[in-house]
Enzyme design. Structure first.
Site, PDB file in Angstrom:
ATOM      1  N   CYS A   1     -15.531   3.441 -10.711  1.00 11.56           N
ATOM      2  CA  CYS A   1     -16.782   2.062 -10.437  1.00 11.56           C
ATOM      3  C   CYS A   1     -17.588   3.239  -9.641  1.00 11.56           C
ATOM      4  CB  CYS A   1     -15.944   1.845  -9.449  1.00 11.56           C
ATOM      5  SG  CYS A   1     -14.719   0.488  -9.944  1.00 11.56           S
TER       6      CYS A   1
ATOM      7  N   HIS B   1     -12.377  -5.896 -14.286  1.00 14.77           N
ATOM      8  CA  HIS B   1     -12.932  -5.387 -14.856  1.00 14.77           C
ATOM      9  C   HIS B   1     -12.323  -4.085 -15.851  1.00 14.77           C
ATOM     10  CE1 HIS B   1     -16.834  -4.352 -11.660  1.00 14.77           C
ATOM     11  NE2 HIS B   1     -17.257  -5.911 -12.639  1.00 14.77           N
TER      12      HIS B   1
HETATM   13  N1  ARG Z   1     -16.207  -4.689  -5.105  1.00 13.48           N
HETATM   14  C1  ARG Z   1     -16.149  -4.671  -6.301  1.00 13.48           C
HETATM   15  C2  ARG Z   1     -16.236  -5.662  -6.632  1.00 13.48           C
HETATM   16  O1  ARG Z   1     -16.085  -7.028  -7.418  1.00 13.48           O
HETATM   17  C3  ARG Z   1     -16.015  -3.779  -6.589  1.00 13.48           C
HETATM   18  C4  ARG Z   1     -16.631  -3.411  -7.924  1.00 13.48           C
HETATM   19  C5  ARG Z   1     -15.983  -2.291  -8.569  1.00 13.48           C
HETATM   20  N2  ARG Z   1     -16.627  -1.276  -9.856  1.00 13.48           N
HETATM   21  C6  ARG Z   1     -16.197  -1.400 -10.921  1.00 13.48           C
HETATM   22  N3  ARG Z   1     -16.483  -0.344 -11.587  1.00 13.48           N
HETATM   23  N4  ARG Z   1     -14.058  -1.880 -11.365  1.00 13.48           N
HETATM   24  O2  ARG Z   1     -17.262  -6.625  -7.923  1.00 13.48           O
END
Ligand code: ARG
Length: 273
Positions: free
Chosen positions: A263, A166
């Protein structure tokens, strides 16, 4: 003591947080998660934001959605409008509806997405424009959608390292005002996207692989205080050298899901008054 404009955030308590599937390289369904500690650390994060003078709104957790604590992925909110998410993986798909209901109930304009995107996970608001990540989760079509909805220039950046899947794991906004101040880890981006970032932000704080792997870029800044996880000690030093006040918080349990401070926190940017 608040010396910057108070911000509004949306968070979701990790009441049902589990690592029961793996959709990023950090998730290991075999590794135990201490739910009590996860809750304690999350409450401390929420309290930290309140102590800094910010408002924290809460989204109700859903027992069937173990990743819902990562509230930043549910929408991108600018100018009082929420552009909804459309998750890449079916495991998280229903989170989008929960976010949508929250925005509609709480008087925000809601723009439904047609393209796959994971909200603030892949969109960053800075310098009046939007930086947008693609390569793992968000489809570049969503970048166009964001530009049409918000009337702000969108710059697409290609992510190339699966650990930094991300945008918010690889790039952080330290101050969105003026031309904006960011921090990023160049190795997470394609060479051309690195060149774009150098052109747009010649004075950016450059983080290294250690900072990024410690989730040091997954931070929340109110333009003065920078809340980041306590493992990212070197990053805290860089942030301080850049003139900000680092505010470390422990978030070891939520890191097991592949996320940290940013996150867990969606920013709610109201319409300009
Ligand atoms: N387990 C989640 C996923 O893989 C974690 C998300 C993390 N969020 C972020 N904004 N990077 O989607």
């Amino acid at each position: 003591m608040l010396m910057t404009a108070p911000r509004s955030y949306l968070m979701c308590e990790p009441a049902h947080f589990r690592v029961e599937y793996a959709i990023n390289p950090w998730m290991d369904p075999e590794a135990p998660v201490d739910s009590e500690l996860a809750a304690k650390q999350w409450h401390q994060l929420r309290q930290t934001l309140s102590d800094l003078g910010h408002t924290v709104h809460l989204l109700d957790p859903d027992p069937d959605l173990p990743d819902m604590v990562y509230a930043a992925n549910g929408a991108l909110v600018i100018d009082g409008t929420a552009y909804g998410a459309r998750f890449r993986y079916p495991e998280r798909a229903a989170e989008a509806d929960a976010h949508r209901r929250w925005f509609e109930r709480n008087g925000w304009r809601f723009a439904a997405p047609t393209a796959t995107n994971e909200g603030e996970g892949d969109f960053a608001h800075v310098g009046g424009m939007v930086l947008a990540g693609y390569g793992f989760r968000t489809d570049p079509d969503a970048h166009q959608e964001v530009q049409e909805i918000f009337g702000r220039p969108v710059t697409s950046l290609r992510l190339v390292d699966p650990r930094f899947y991300h945008l918010d794991t690889a790039l952080a906004v330290l101050d969105p005002a003026g031309r904006g101040r960011i921090a990023y880890y160049p190795g997470a981006f394609s060479p051309s996207s690195q060149a774009v970032l150098t052109r747009l932000f010649p004075d950016a704080l450059i983080a290294d692989e250690v900072d990024a792997a410690a989730f040091g870029l997954n931070l929340v800044s109110d333009s003065r205080h920078v809340v980041l996880n306590s493992d990212a000690t070197a990053m805290a030093g860089k942030v301080a050298d850049a003139g900000f006040i680092p505010v470390p918080v422990e978030l070891s349990e939520l890191r097991k899901g592949g996320g940290s401070v940013k996150c867990c926190i969606a920013e709610l940017r109201p319409a300009a008054s």
